[in-house]
Scaffold this active site. Structure first.
Site, mmCIF file in Angstrom:
data_model
loop_
_atom_site.group_PDB
_atom_site.id
_atom_site.type_symbol
_atom_site.label_atom_id
_atom_site.label_comp_id
_atom_site.label_asym_id
_atom_site.label_seq_id
_atom_site.Cartn_x
_atom_site.Cartn_y
_atom_site.Cartn_z
ATOM 1 N N GLY A 163 38.424 -1.967 110.672
ATOM 2 C CA GLY A 163 38.094 -0.334 111.307
ATOM 3 C C GLY A 163 37.125 0.071 110.727
ATOM 4 N N SER A 164 36.923 1.539 110.904
ATOM 5 C CA SER A 164 35.594 2.181 110.275
ATOM 6 C C SER A 164 36.596 2.723 109.325
ATOM 7 C CB SER A 164 35.991 3.656 111.306
ATOM 8 O OG SER A 164 35.611 3.469 112.914
ATOM 9 N N VAL A 165 37.463 2.282 108.493
ATOM 10 C CA VAL A 165 37.326 2.435 107.351
ATOM 11 C C VAL A 165 36.396 1.672 106.515
ATOM 12 C CG1 VAL A 165 39.790 3.631 106.879
ATOM 13 C CG2 VAL A 165 39.022 1.494 106.841
#
Length: 632
Positions: free
Chosen positions: A343-345
């Site tokens: 995801g956004s990491v």
């Protein structure tokens, strides 16, 4: 004058006696020859006797000895496993097994009794042994009955060999075998894990294996298994007397064993773990995973300057002293064996590359819509918003998918693929941890038009938690990625240390880019009216924190599409941001709350950072992080 006498006896007798003389001569010859042969045979026998008893005596004696002696391997003392400060995580305790050879001993005893009836029967002797064993060991040892009646029943069985009791104290075993020479003892080693479940997913387990030749302690899980040759040392060699000319049954008694070569003890492993941090992390991960309702949870703490793994914990662990009862999920080290879409990491790749290539500055303004089209796909931000101006910092602090993809398109597919490689994705970290997966990144030549709409926002690729944490270690370490490792040194039996080779460093971005990105990602944890990031609960008073939240949809196996209710929740953080010491990565698998605004891993990061600050007396940041403009 008389005429000649006919048949004068002087001739006839001569003609008769001549043959007799020949027969007598042949007999004497035969007797002489026979005597000569007999003497020759006696001389040869004498010479052979001299040869056997004199010149060949030692060699023949050795041959006779070898017919009843058996060379066997002797296991070496197994090396221990310690943390970075010398605290024991696994070690071996020497033990003994007692055994008897009833049939042989009974036969010997019967012959002795015939010569001296006063010595009593074999049963009388067995009762004495049984009572002494009970007096020495008690009625039970390690769950094994050692009472007099049990021992007597075993010793008097009509069998070749019988085990009496296993894993007992060597001194007590010696007391028994010295008093009763017909009771034998064999070397054993008990593997001890003084901290129980602590770091068991890393350390693994080892036990005494009778099913291997020769019997010895061997690792079956984790580092105990992957480093078995180093820990086990080198076998020794000895000769023992056996009942059948092999190593089936060793005859008890003094003088029955001779050492040929001493065993060389195994080397010990010094790990990078800190046992106190490991304990705290394991407790926090277990509690938070249960609280969030996640299927599983894991966390990793790295030293930002060396890449060393200070702690690695999963919510599911096992007791290595009794690992046979553990499930497959408990035995796995999910932090390196489970892969997930981050995801956004993963947006840190876009942020770092855009800054490195001079495409954007932290305060550059992007006009961000709610949606963006990439090939045949339309990607949305997680929360509806009208078209708005965001700073480049705000794109990541607010975790805008659209803003991230806008920046990625300016970077370009080839450059982006190269940066994924530099950040270490798609291949194992070579950490030294067994069971590590490589994760996967689609090969550049297989990208479709929509692939570049997935990768920059952390979908369409997968990684392990250790890989994810390693990405942020590169940013924390001024742009240099040091592959993580778990083994710090090898230590021999004399205490001499051999430092593990330092992994090859990889320059990902420049020091200035790394600092700029760290400063930008402080905004993720800031809490200010209208300018709040996605992870304010990760903030720690008195310290600057840099990090990134992540939420990735899991694939629904029913439709083969992304689920709207099942997510991987992630967080990666650098602490402190202004003088990095530690990097923390967290993954929660499908917490029951669902999406990113109901369950976050940020609070767990806060708790971990708070512990690290106290445990290692981390100085507070010189100044508070400034509030940054996210949305104009």
């Amino acid at each position: 004058m008389p005429g000649p006498t006919r048949g004068r006896p002087t001739r006839r007798p001569l003609s008769v006696r001549a043959p007799k003389r020949r027969r007598g001569g042949n007999s004497r010859v035969r007797i002489a020859v026979g005597r000569l042969l007999l003497v020759g045979a006696l001389v040869l026998a004498g010479l052979k006797l001299v040869q056997v008893q004199g010149f060949q005596a030692e060699a023949l004696s050795k041959q006779a000895e070898e017919q009843r002696a058996t060379p066997i391997d002797v296991p070496a003392a197994r090396g221990s496993i310690t943390d970075r400060n010398g605290n024991q995580l696994a070690f071996s305790v020497e033990a003994r097994q007692l055994y008897a050879v009833p049939q042989l001993t009974r036969t010997k005893w019967t012959k002795a009794q015939e010569a001296d009836p006063k010595i009593g029967s074999y049963e009388d002797w067995a009762r004495g042994v049984a009572k002494f064993i009970q007096d020495t060991l008690g009625t039970e040892v390690n769950g094994q009955k050692t009472d007099e009646q049990t021992m007597y029943s075993l010793i008097t069985k009509d069998i070749t060999y019988v085990e009496l009791v296993d894993n007992i104290d060597p001194a007590k075993a010696a007391a028994i075998t010295e008093k009763y020479a017909d009771i034998g003892q064999e070397y054993r080693a008990v593997r001890v894990y003084p901290n129980g479940e602590l770091a068991s997913n890393i350390i693994g387990a080892a036990n005494w294996r009778e099913d291997q030749e020769p019997p010895a302690t061997h690792g079956v899980l984790g580092l105990e298994n992957s480093q078995d040759n180093l820990l086990a040392g080198r076998m020794g060699r000895r000769v023992v007397d056996t009942m059948q000319g092999n190593n089936d049954v060793v005859i008890p008694g003094p003088g029955r064993s001779r050492e040929l070569a001493a065993a060389v003890p195994g080397r010990s492993l010094e790990l990078t773990l800190d046992v106190d941090t490991q304990y705290a992390l394991q407790r926090m991960v277990t509690d938070y995973t249960e609280k969030s309702g996640a299927k599983t949870g894991s966390a990793v703490v790295l030293d930002s300057r060396t890449g060393e793994i200070l702690a690695m914990a999963n919510d599911k662990t096992f007791d290595p002293n009794d690992f046979g009862k553990a499930s497959e999920d408990q035995l796995r080290n999910a932090a390196v064996s489970s892969v997930f879409e981050p995801g956004s990491v993963n947006k840190i790749v876009t942020a770092a590359t855009a800054i490195e290539d001079g495409i954007y500055q932290p305060d550059s303004v992007l006009t961000v819509d709610y949606t963006i089209k990439v090939a045949d796909r339309t990607i949305k931000d997680s929360v509806f918003h009208p078209t708005q101006d965001m700073t480049f910092t705000g794109v990541f602090a607010k975790s805008s998918n659209v803003g991230t993809l806008m920046a990625a398109q300016k970077i370009g597919e080839d450059r982006y693929a190269d940066m994924l490689r530099k950040f270490g994705l798609g291949k194992r970290t070579q950490s030294g941890l067994p069971g590590e997966e490589s994760g996967s990144v689609p090969p550049r030549n297989q990208w479709s038009g929509s692939t570049f709409g997935n990768l920059p926002i952390g979908q369409g690729l997968n990684m392990t938690l250790l890989q994810m944490t390693g990405m942020y270690q590169a940013i924390a370490n001024d742009g240099v990625r040091i592959p993580p490792r778990i083994i710090r040194a090898e230590v021999d039996q004399n205490g001499a240390r051999k430092e593990a080779e330092r992994p090859e460093e990889v320059r990902v971005v420049s020091p200035q880019t790394a600092k700029t990105v760290r400063d930008m990602f402080r905004a993720v944890v800031q809490n200010a009216p209208g300018q709040t990031g996605t992870g304010p609960s990760a903030a720690l008073a008195g310290y600057q924190v840099s990090g990134k939240t992540g939420t990735a949809q899991q694939v629904d196996p029913k439709c083969g599409c992304y689920s709207q209710s099942s997510y991987w929740i992630t967080f990666a953080g650098i602490f402190p941001a202004d003088n990095p010491r530690y990097v923390v990565g967290i993954m929660l698998d499908a917490p029951s709350g669902g999406g990113q605004y109901s369950v976050s891993a940020a609070p767990l990061f806060h708790d971990i950072a708070s512990y690290l600050a106290q445990r290692f007396q981390v100085p507070m940041s010189a100044e508070q992080a400034p509030v940054m403009q996210l949305v104009l």
